[in-house]
Design a protein around this motif. Sequence first.
Motif, PDB file in Angstrom:
ATOM      1  N   PRO A 151      -5.620   6.504 -20.631  1.00  0.00           N
ATOM      2  CA  PRO A 151      -5.570   5.041 -20.556  1.00  0.00           C
ATOM      3  C   PRO A 151      -4.275   4.526 -19.941  1.00  0.00           C
ATOM      4  O   PRO A 151      -4.277   3.484 -19.273  1.00  0.00           O
ATOM      5  N   PHE A 152      -3.175   5.252 -20.167  1.00  0.00           N
ATOM      6  CA  PHE A 152      -1.919   4.835 -19.544  1.00  0.00           C
ATOM      7  C   PHE A 152      -2.033   4.893 -18.032  1.00  0.00           C
ATOM      8  O   PHE A 152      -1.618   3.968 -17.321  1.00  0.00           O
ATOM      9  N   PHE A 153      -2.610   5.988 -17.535  1.00  0.00           N
ATOM     10  CA  PHE A 153      -2.768   6.139 -16.088  1.00  0.00           C
ATOM     11  C   PHE A 153      -3.671   5.047 -15.534  1.00  0.00           C
ATOM     12  O   PHE A 153      -3.351   4.429 -14.512  1.00  0.00           O
ATOM     13  N   ARG A 154      -4.788   4.797 -16.201  1.00  0.00           N
ATOM     14  CA  ARG A 154      -5.715   3.776 -15.708  1.00  0.00           C
ATOM     15  C   ARG A 154      -5.028   2.405 -15.660  1.00  0.00           C
ATOM     16  O   ARG A 154      -5.171   1.669 -14.686  1.00  0.00           O
ATOM     17  N   HIS A 155      -4.291   2.070 -16.713  1.00  0.00           N
ATOM     18  CA  HIS A 155      -3.559   0.805 -16.723  1.00  0.00           C
ATOM     19  C   HIS A 155      -2.560   0.737 -15.567  1.00  0.00           C
ATOM     20  O   HIS A 155      -2.453  -0.288 -14.883  1.00  0.00           O
ATOM     21  N   ALA A 156      -1.854   1.845 -15.345  1.00  0.00           N
ATOM     22  CA  ALA A 156      -0.823   1.856 -14.307  1.00  0.00           C
ATOM     23  C   ALA A 156      -1.426   1.677 -12.918  1.00  0.00           C
ATOM     24  O   ALA A 156      -0.879   0.935 -12.089  1.00  0.00           O
ATOM     25  N   VAL A 157      -2.558   2.344 -12.631  1.00  0.00           N
ATOM     26  CA  VAL A 157      -3.118   2.233 -11.284  1.00  0.00           C
ATOM     27  C   VAL A 157      -3.776   0.872 -11.071  1.00  0.00           C
ATOM     28  O   VAL A 157      -3.839   0.383  -9.934  1.00  0.00           O
ATOM     29  N   VAL A 158      -4.257   0.256 -12.151  1.00  0.00           N
ATOM     30  CA  VAL A 158      -4.746  -1.130 -12.019  1.00  0.00           C
ATOM     31  C   VAL A 158      -3.586  -2.059 -11.669  1.00  0.00           C
ATOM     32  O   VAL A 158      -3.726  -2.950 -10.821  1.00  0.00           O
ATOM     33  N   ARG A 159      -2.443  -1.842 -12.290  1.00  0.00           N
ATOM     34  CA  ARG A 159      -1.258  -2.644 -11.953  1.00  0.00           C
ATOM     35  C   ARG A 159      -0.851  -2.426 -10.499  1.00  0.00           C
ATOM     36  O   ARG A 159      -0.457  -3.377  -9.805  1.00  0.00           O
ATOM     37  N   LEU A 160      -0.958  -1.193 -10.017  1.00  0.00           N
ATOM     38  CA  LEU A 160      -0.663  -0.934  -8.603  1.00  0.00           C
ATOM     39  C   LEU A 160      -1.620  -1.707  -7.715  1.00  0.00           C
ATOM     40  O   LEU A 160      -1.220  -2.288  -6.695  1.00  0.00           O
TER      41      LEU A 160
ATOM     42  N   LEU B 288       0.827  -1.212   0.000  1.00  0.00           N
ATOM     43  CA  LEU B 288       0.000   0.000   0.000  1.00  0.00           C
ATOM     44  C   LEU B 288       0.860   1.261   0.000  1.00  0.00           C
ATOM     45  O   LEU B 288       0.585   2.206  -0.747  1.00  0.00           O
ATOM     46  N   VAL B 289       1.873   1.297   0.854  1.00  0.00           N
ATOM     47  CA  VAL B 289       2.737   2.474   0.910  1.00  0.00           C
ATOM     48  C   VAL B 289       3.431   2.685  -0.431  1.00  0.00           C
ATOM     49  O   VAL B 289       3.522   3.819  -0.936  1.00  0.00           O
ATOM     50  N   ALA B 290       3.902   1.597  -1.041  1.00  0.00           N
ATOM     51  CA  ALA B 290       4.559   1.716  -2.348  1.00  0.00           C
ATOM     52  C   ALA B 290       3.574   2.209  -3.400  1.00  0.00           C
ATOM     53  O   ALA B 290       3.910   3.077  -4.226  1.00  0.00           O
ATOM     54  N   ALA B 291       2.348   1.687  -3.378  1.00  0.00           N
ATOM     55  CA  ALA B 291       1.339   2.106  -4.361  1.00  0.00           C
ATOM     56  C   ALA B 291       0.961   3.561  -4.171  1.00  0.00           C
ATOM     57  O   ALA B 291       0.764   4.298  -5.151  1.00  0.00           O
ATOM     58  N   TRP B 292       0.833   3.992  -2.924  1.00  0.00           N
ATOM     59  CA  TRP B 292       0.511   5.395  -2.627  1.00  0.00           C
ATOM     60  C   TRP B 292       1.583   6.315  -3.212  1.00  0.00           C
ATOM     61  O   TRP B 292       1.263   7.319  -3.867  1.00  0.00           O
ATOM     62  N   ALA B 293       2.855   5.965  -3.000  1.00  0.00           N
ATOM     63  CA  ALA B 293       3.938   6.787  -3.529  1.00  0.00           C
ATOM     64  C   ALA B 293       3.926   6.793  -5.055  1.00  0.00           C
ATOM     65  O   ALA B 293       4.137   7.836  -5.698  1.00  0.00           O
ATOM     66  N   GLN B 294       3.675   5.642  -5.651  1.00  0.00           N
ATOM     67  CA  GLN B 294       3.678   5.553  -7.116  1.00  0.00           C
ATOM     68  C   GLN B 294       2.487   6.275  -7.730  1.00  0.00           C
ATOM     69  O   GLN B 294       2.601   6.846  -8.825  1.00  0.00           O
ATOM     70  N   LEU B 295       1.347   6.261  -7.054  1.00  0.00           N
ATOM     71  CA  LEU B 295       0.191   7.014  -7.547  1.00  0.00           C
ATOM     72  C   LEU B 295       0.547   8.488  -7.707  1.00  0.00           C
ATOM     73  O   LEU B 295       0.322   9.086  -8.772  1.00  0.00           O
ATOM     74  N   PHE B 296       1.111   9.086  -6.664  1.00  0.00           N
ATOM     75  CA  PHE B 296       1.422  10.504  -6.752  1.00  0.00           C
ATOM     76  C   PHE B 296       2.627  10.754  -7.647  1.00  0.00           C
ATOM     77  O   PHE B 296       2.758  11.845  -8.224  1.00  0.00           O
ATOM     78  N   GLY B 297       3.481   9.760  -7.813  1.00  0.00           N
ATOM     79  CA  GLY B 297       4.552   9.881  -8.791  1.00  0.00           C
ATOM     80  C   GLY B 297       4.008   9.934 -10.208  1.00  0.00           C
ATOM     81  O   GLY B 297       4.454  10.748 -11.030  1.00  0.00           O
ATOM     82  N   LEU B 298       3.032   9.090 -10.513  1.00  0.00           N
ATOM     83  CA  LEU B 298       2.401   9.112 -11.834  1.00  0.00           C
ATOM     84  C   LEU B 298       1.752  10.465 -12.111  1.00  0.00           C
ATOM     85  O   LEU B 298       1.912  11.046 -13.191  1.00  0.00           O
TER      86      LEU B 298
END
Length: 229
Positions: free
Chosen positions: A212-221, A184-194
């Motif tokens: 669509p790139f963002f949506r794909h990336a957050v699904v991967r997170l 979760l912490v890693a995903a939170w950081a990556q969300l705001f990085g994106l």
Amino acid sequence: MSTAQGARARARTEITAAIKDEARRQLAAEGAAKLSLRAVARALGMVSSALYRYFPSRDDLLTALIIDAYDSVGEAAKAADADASGAEPLSRWTAVCEAVRGWALAHPHEYALIYGSPVPGYTAPMTTVPAAARVGLVLIGIVREAHERHGLTVPPLPAELRGEAERMTADLAPGLPPEVGAALVAAWAQLFGLVGFELFGQFNRVVEDREPFFRHAVVRLAHGIGLGT
């Protein structure tokens, strides 16, 4: 409250809002580092001493703007989750992440204030923490509900990280497995990085079709936390 007291309270609220609105205009034009109470007062036709009765220092005004920004993006996240209530956790997660991105694109200077470069000479006080936690708490709530309903499977932690993961999870998401807390912490950081990469130009000439790139990336997170897998 008497009529006179009510009128004074309304006037104070209106003047406070006007000060913050002008400060936001100056943030957009000059950046947070150049924010000046004197300049705000001058733009509003106020003497500096009058403005100091509302915000005793530049840092007090910055803190108010920071809390407002965190509350605003937090409200966007909360509303998106409410609109997706009843959906699967992965859909709720994606909706919240997209709401964060949408808010940032609509409020780039406020996003920069809370997630951009630190303001020289300013240290955010602890009073900003509850507002800053709002997006994270919405995401944690989605993950917690998914864990309680179905359980979540994530890769095991390396031994050297387990102690830190247990500490982070106890502080931020008690009751979740440390493997999930670390993810979760890693995903939170990556969300705001994106979001930051898009907003601050790092995706220029790299990612063209960004939604669509963002949506794909957050699904991967989300998959990395065990949602939707």
